[in-house]
Design a protein around this motif. Structure first.
Motif, PDB file in Angstrom:
ATOM      1  N   GLY A 148       4.732 -15.474  -1.670  1.00  0.00           N
ATOM      2  CA  GLY A 148       5.029 -16.328  -2.626  1.00  0.00           C
ATOM      3  C   GLY A 148       4.722 -15.837  -4.151  1.00  0.00           C
ATOM      4  N   SER A 149       4.724 -14.395  -4.341  1.00  0.00           N
ATOM      5  CA  SER A 149       4.531 -13.669  -5.576  1.00  0.00           C
ATOM      6  C   SER A 149       3.329 -14.114  -6.498  1.00  0.00           C
ATOM      7  N   ALA A 150       2.384 -14.974  -5.908  1.00  0.00           N
ATOM      8  CA  ALA A 150       1.208 -15.163  -6.692  1.00  0.00           C
ATOM      9  C   ALA A 150       0.326 -13.802  -6.741  1.00  0.00           C
ATOM     10  N   ASN A 184      -5.202 -14.696  -3.101  1.00  0.00           N
ATOM     11  CA  ASN A 184      -4.010 -13.717  -2.521  1.00  0.00           C
ATOM     12  C   ASN A 184      -4.218 -12.373  -2.725  1.00  0.00           C
ATOM     13  N   ALA A 244      -2.280  -9.349  -2.482  1.00  0.00           N
ATOM     14  CA  ALA A 244      -1.601  -8.374  -2.691  1.00  0.00           C
ATOM     15  C   ALA A 244      -1.814  -7.578  -3.912  1.00  0.00           C
ATOM     16  N   PHE A 267      10.268  -5.302   7.496  1.00  0.00           N
ATOM     17  CA  PHE A 267      11.441  -5.007   6.635  1.00  0.00           C
ATOM     18  C   PHE A 267      10.860  -3.919   5.553  1.00  0.00           C
ATOM     19  N   GLU A 287       9.390   3.725   8.159  1.00  0.00           N
ATOM     20  CA  GLU A 287       9.167   2.373   8.142  1.00  0.00           C
ATOM     21  C   GLU A 287       9.800   1.890   9.282  1.00  0.00           C
ATOM     22  N   ARG A 288       9.299   0.835   9.927  1.00  0.00           N
ATOM     23  CA  ARG A 288       9.587   0.697  11.390  1.00  0.00           C
ATOM     24  C   ARG A 288      10.813  -0.584  11.221  1.00  0.00           C
ATOM     25  N   GLY A 303       0.860  -1.272   0.013  1.00  0.00           N
ATOM     26  CA  GLY A 303      -0.006   0.021   0.066  1.00  0.00           C
ATOM     27  C   GLY A 303       0.876   1.277  -0.022  1.00  0.00           C
ATOM     28  N   ASP A 307      -3.308  -0.033   3.212  1.00  0.00           N
ATOM     29  CA  ASP A 307      -3.160  -1.400   2.996  1.00  0.00           C
ATOM     30  C   ASP A 307      -4.149  -2.206   3.068  1.00  0.00           C
ATOM     31  N   ALA A 308      -3.900  -3.432   3.355  1.00  0.00           N
ATOM     32  CA  ALA A 308      -5.096  -4.482   3.227  1.00  0.00           C
ATOM     33  C   ALA A 308      -6.173  -4.557   4.364  1.00  0.00           C
ATOM     34  N   ALA A 336       0.649   0.433   7.563  1.00  0.00           N
ATOM     35  CA  ALA A 336       1.566  -0.311   8.372  1.00  0.00           C
ATOM     36  C   ALA A 336       0.955  -1.956   8.384  1.00  0.00           C
ATOM     37  N   GLY A 393       7.753  -4.730   3.200  1.00  0.00           N
ATOM     38  CA  GLY A 393       6.671  -5.204   4.276  1.00  0.00           C
ATOM     39  C   GLY A 393       6.735  -6.989   3.925  1.00  0.00           C
ATOM     40  N   VAL A 437       5.992   3.939  13.995  1.00  0.00           N
ATOM     41  CA  VAL A 437       5.093   4.858  14.150  1.00  0.00           C
ATOM     42  C   VAL A 437       4.075   4.348  15.514  1.00  0.00           C
TER      43      VAL A 437
HETATM   44  C1  LIG Z   1       4.979 -15.991   3.707  1.00  0.00           C
HETATM   45  C2  LIG Z   1       3.938 -14.929   3.199  1.00  0.00           C
HETATM   46  C3  LIG Z   1       3.412 -15.293   1.761  1.00  0.00           C
HETATM   47  C4  LIG Z   1       2.518 -14.585   1.132  1.00  0.00           C
HETATM   48  N1  LIG Z   1       2.301 -14.939  -0.333  1.00  0.00           N
HETATM   49  C5  LIG Z   1       1.303 -14.149  -0.735  1.00  0.00           C
HETATM   50  C6  LIG Z   1       1.372 -14.637  -2.232  1.00  0.00           C
HETATM   51  O1  LIG Z   1       2.036 -15.217  -3.035  1.00  0.00           O
HETATM   52  N2  LIG Z   1       0.294 -13.660  -3.060  1.00  0.00           N
HETATM   53  C7  LIG Z   1      -0.074 -12.571  -2.204  1.00  0.00           C
HETATM   54  O2  LIG Z   1      -0.923 -11.793  -2.958  1.00  0.00           O
HETATM   55  N3  LIG Z   1       0.084 -12.274  -1.234  1.00  0.00           N
HETATM   56  C8  LIG Z   1       0.875 -13.076  -0.383  1.00  0.00           C
HETATM   57  N4  LIG Z   1       1.120 -12.717   1.043  1.00  0.00           N
HETATM   58  C9  LIG Z   1       0.535 -11.589   1.629  1.00  0.00           C
HETATM   59  C10 LIG Z   1       1.006 -10.239   1.115  1.00  0.00           C
HETATM   60  O3  LIG Z   1       2.352 -10.217   1.354  1.00  0.00           O
HETATM   61  C11 LIG Z   1       0.323  -9.061   1.893  1.00  0.00           C
HETATM   62  O4  LIG Z   1      -1.079  -9.218   1.425  1.00  0.00           O
HETATM   63  C12 LIG Z   1       0.610  -7.431   1.517  1.00  0.00           C
HETATM   64  O5  LIG Z   1       2.095  -7.494   1.709  1.00  0.00           O
HETATM   65  C13 LIG Z   1      -0.221  -6.513   2.067  1.00  0.00           C
HETATM   66  O6  LIG Z   1       0.417  -5.300   1.979  1.00  0.00           O
HETATM   67  P1  LIG Z   1       0.116  -4.262   3.011  1.00  0.00           P
HETATM   68  O7  LIG Z   1       0.447  -2.902   2.297  1.00  0.00           O
HETATM   69  O8  LIG Z   1      -1.082  -4.307   3.601  1.00  0.00           O
HETATM   70  O9  LIG Z   1       1.072  -4.478   4.087  1.00  0.00           O
HETATM   71  P2  LIG Z   1       2.602  -4.826   4.280  1.00  0.00           P
HETATM   72  O10 LIG Z   1       2.976  -5.172   2.903  1.00  0.00           O
HETATM   73  O11 LIG Z   1       2.897  -6.130   5.210  1.00  0.00           O
HETATM   74  O12 LIG Z   1       3.336  -3.432   4.697  1.00  0.00           O
HETATM   75  C14 LIG Z   1       3.369  -2.999   5.712  1.00  0.00           C
HETATM   76  C15 LIG Z   1       4.418  -2.374   6.304  1.00  0.00           C
HETATM   77  O13 LIG Z   1       4.444  -1.523   7.392  1.00  0.00           O
HETATM   78  C16 LIG Z   1       5.499  -1.528   8.241  1.00  0.00           C
HETATM   79  N5  LIG Z   1       5.187  -1.261   9.556  1.00  0.00           N
HETATM   80  C17 LIG Z   1       4.278  -1.751  10.379  1.00  0.00           C
HETATM   81  N6  LIG Z   1       4.029  -1.319  11.378  1.00  0.00           N
HETATM   82  C18 LIG Z   1       4.568  -0.065  11.170  1.00  0.00           C
HETATM   83  C19 LIG Z   1       4.706   1.020  12.198  1.00  0.00           C
HETATM   84  N7  LIG Z   1       4.415   0.759  13.441  1.00  0.00           N
HETATM   85  N8  LIG Z   1       5.517   1.965  11.945  1.00  0.00           N
HETATM   86  C20 LIG Z   1       6.106   2.190  10.667  1.00  0.00           C
HETATM   87  N9  LIG Z   1       5.893   0.962   9.830  1.00  0.00           N
HETATM   88  C21 LIG Z   1       5.126  -0.119  10.044  1.00  0.00           C
HETATM   89  C22 LIG Z   1       5.725  -2.954   8.096  1.00  0.00           C
HETATM   90  O14 LIG Z   1       7.352  -3.202   8.437  1.00  0.00           O
HETATM   91  C23 LIG Z   1       5.764  -3.330   6.701  1.00  0.00           C
HETATM   92  O15 LIG Z   1       6.964  -2.689   5.728  1.00  0.00           O
HETATM   93  C24 LIG Z   1       2.002 -13.445   1.621  1.00  0.00           C
HETATM   94  C25 LIG Z   1       2.350 -13.191   3.047  1.00  0.00           C
HETATM   95  C26 LIG Z   1       3.468 -13.672   3.765  1.00  0.00           C
HETATM   96  C27 LIG Z   1       3.745 -13.356   5.184  1.00  0.00           C
END
Ligand SMILES: Cc1cc2nc3c(=O)[nH]c(=O)nc-3n(C[C@H](O)[C@H](O)[C@H](O)COP(=O)(O)OP(=O)(O)OC[C@H]3O[C@@H](n4cnc5c(N)ncnc54)[C@H](O)[C@@H]3O)c2cc1C
Length: 503
Positions: A86-88, A480, A482, A77, A33-34, A14, A469-470, A263, A80, A228
């Motif tokens: 799994g990059s699906a 999946n 992402a 990291f 980013e934490r 996101g 984000d999600a 986050a 995130g 944060v």
């Molecule tokens: C092992 C694994 C396999 C997966 N495989 C798939 C797949 O194949 N296909 C798919 O579609 N989805 C997959 N997913 C899910 C996908 O990774 C998530 O749906 C997606 O990353 C969500 O995006 P987001 O922006 O909501 O959160 P994230 O991408 O997790 O980003 C959140 C970010 O916020 C940061 N953060 C958290 N708290 C704080 C704070 N307090 N202050 C500052 N920064 C903070 C985190 O460090 C992170 O960088 C998988 C997840 C995992 C764990």
């Protein structure tokens, strides 16, 4: 930096998409980013380091609904959770937006339809470099742009299963995948990927595909190690004026005109709840009371389909998926879910699940198995929630739903795999401590009384706060998440770009 124009909290999907959308505007953008950059090192591809030593899992304690402490499957990291995904990269199906009827009740309809997201799905596929092919799967939604790259070819055993499925009248298809595997690409089919970080940057993740390109713009800055804790509103509680974060043991603040929270679904809800103040006693964006509620993950089970007389030497198995049962099937008119290949299971990955099985037996299982991921929708329930304990720690009360349909789907999938020539088929549900597909805790909608965000992910209660984000998902579908997070964040980003002068 103590002041900027836009603060983005979190550098995952996101946050990365918003940085991408706004990078060219010249606005001073700060990404907080934490976590740190994930080091590229030998351990990235070592199942012992990743699964047994849990080298990259967050050192954090959460609590479940019964008050039991656990170390969650969270990865903090730059990039995130996509550093481990799994990059699906699936598009949700058209009906996923419309409130499908399930065994346990109806899914919540989305405030937008597939058609509104369709161009943004295309843009997200372009940014992440998705490989795929449409037309084989009858549930595929319409698309206005082709996949950026052709599908990843099946390796021999997967190709055989694909043909056997087709011979039974099923419609297996190539899994859409964000890895750099094409002529001139960098992927080496290392044999890891799903749940492992990529040591050579060949996985299309949020760091390589979004954050790094955005940082090429001089107006975009990334500050790592900055956790944060809360957002601060003005005296009326309407406008967000600053964000507070901890860095190297110090509490710091940065002021801005626009705040984009990303986050992850659990931490974003926690930050909003933690930001309660005089004008917002229940937390920010929470006049309606939904923040932290309606938490969803997915109902997931791993299956090992064994070929006792053959070794599975597949390096990148995530090339096949099956959606024939997505909307029902096998004497049920209710949705069952998606079947897809998992990353190749290796012996150390089985240690947690089979601690008493001798190592040689675990190694044998891993050598002879084709590994599957069975996924069903989790339905939104108000009591399924993220809460804050009095000590500030996160309590995750995940109320499971739709489990009857999931169990039925697992049985159907196991029977299918036996019929396809695997004499022994083992299954194990995924644990509840790894909310990999977390979503739903700050839902968007058309009614301020029933949702925290409007259809562009703007907080109904605060004009200069977006949550991308999600968390915004009103329902989880059974695919999946992402690519859908990315598509909506890009859509919100384009909307924000047109509004930037208003903040
Ligand atoms: C092992 C694994 C396999 C997966 N495989 C798939 C797949 O194949 N296909 C798919 O579609 N989805 C997959 N997913 C899910 C996908 O990774 C998530 O749906 C997606 O990353 C969500 O995006 P987001 O922006 O909501 O959160 P994230 O991408 O997790 O980003 C959140 C970010 O916020 C940061 N953060 C958290 N708290 C704080 C704070 N307090 N202050 C500052 N920064 C903070 C985190 O460090 C992170 O960088 C998988 C997840 C995992 C764990």
């Amino acid at each position: 930096m103590s002041e900027c124009d836009v603060v983005i909290i979190g550098s995952g999907v996101g946050g990365g998409c918003i940085a991408t959308a706004l990078a060219g505007t010249g606005a001073r953008i700060l990404i907080l980013e934490r976590g740190e950059r994930l080091p590229r090192e030998a351990e990235n591809w070592d199942p012992e380091a990743v699964f047994v030593q849990q080298r990259y899992r967050a050192q954090e304690t959460w609590y479940d609904g019964a008050g039991n402490a656990f170390r969650p499957g969270q990865f903090y990291f730059v990039g995130g959770h996509t550093k481990f995904y799994g990059s699906a990269m699936f598009r949700f199906r058209e009906k996923d937006f419309e409130g499908i009827e399930h065994d346990d009740g109806a899914a919540q309809p989305w405030p937008i339809r597939y058609a509104e997201l369709e161009p943004w799905y295309g843009e997200a596929e372009r940014l992440f470099g998705v490989h795929g092919r449409s037309g084989d799967d009858p549930t595929d939604p319409p698309r206005s742009t082709p996949f950026p790259h052709p599908p990843i070819p099946h390796e021999p055993i997967v190709g055989e299963v694909f043909e056997r499925m087709r011979a039974r009248g099923l419609h297996p298809s190539h899994m859409p995948a964000a890895i750099d595997f094409h002529p001139g690409g960098t992927c080496e089919r290392c044999g890891t990927c799903d749940a492992f970080p990529c040591r050579i940057g060949a996985k299309g993740d949020a760091e390589t595909r979004l954050i790094d390109p955005a940082l090429k713009h001089r107006n975009v800055a990334l500050q790592t190690g900055s956790r944060v804790t809360r957002l601060i509103a003005d005296e009326r509680g309407k406008r967000i004026v600053a964000v507070e974060y901890e860095r190297a043991g110090e509490v710091q603040r940065v002021h801005a005109r626009l705040f984009v929270l990303s986050a992850g679904a659990i931490n974003s809800a926690a930050i909003l709840l933690r930001s309660a103040g005089p004008g917002n006693p229940n937390g920010l964006a929470n006049a309606c009371g939904v923040v932290g509620r309606y938490f969803m993950n997915h109902n997931c089970t791993a299956i090992m389909a064994l070929m006792p007389w053959r070794t599975n030497a597949t390096r990148y198995p995530k090339t096949l998926t099956l959606n024939d049962y997505y909307f029902g099937g096998d004497a049920s008119d209710k949705p069952l879910g998606n079947l897809q290949l998992l990353g190749k299971i290796q012996e150390p990955m089985l240690r947690g699940a089979l601690p008493r099985t001798p190592k040689w037996a675990r190694a044998g299982l891993a050598r002879h198995s084709v590994d599957w991921y069975v996924m069903s929708e989790d339905l939104a329930q108000a009591d399924s929630s993220v809460r804050l304990r009095s000590d500030g720690a996160i309590a995750l009360h995940w109320q499971r739903s739709n489990l009857r349909a999931h169990r039925r789907w697992v049985e159907v999938a196991k029977r299918l795999l036996k019929d396809l020539g695997f004499p022994v088929v083992l299954s194990k549900p995924f644990g509840t401590d790894s909310p990999s597909h977390q979503c739903g805790t700050v839902r968007f909608g058309t009614e301020p009384a029933a949702s925290a965000l409007d259809p562009y992910c703007r907080a109904w209660d605060h004009d200069n706060l977006y949550v991308v984000d999600a968390s915004f998902f009103p329902s989880s579908a059974a695919l999946n998440p992402a690519l859908t997070v990315a598509a909506q964040a890009l859509r919100a980003g384009a909307h924000l770009k047109s509004r930037l002068h208003e903040f």
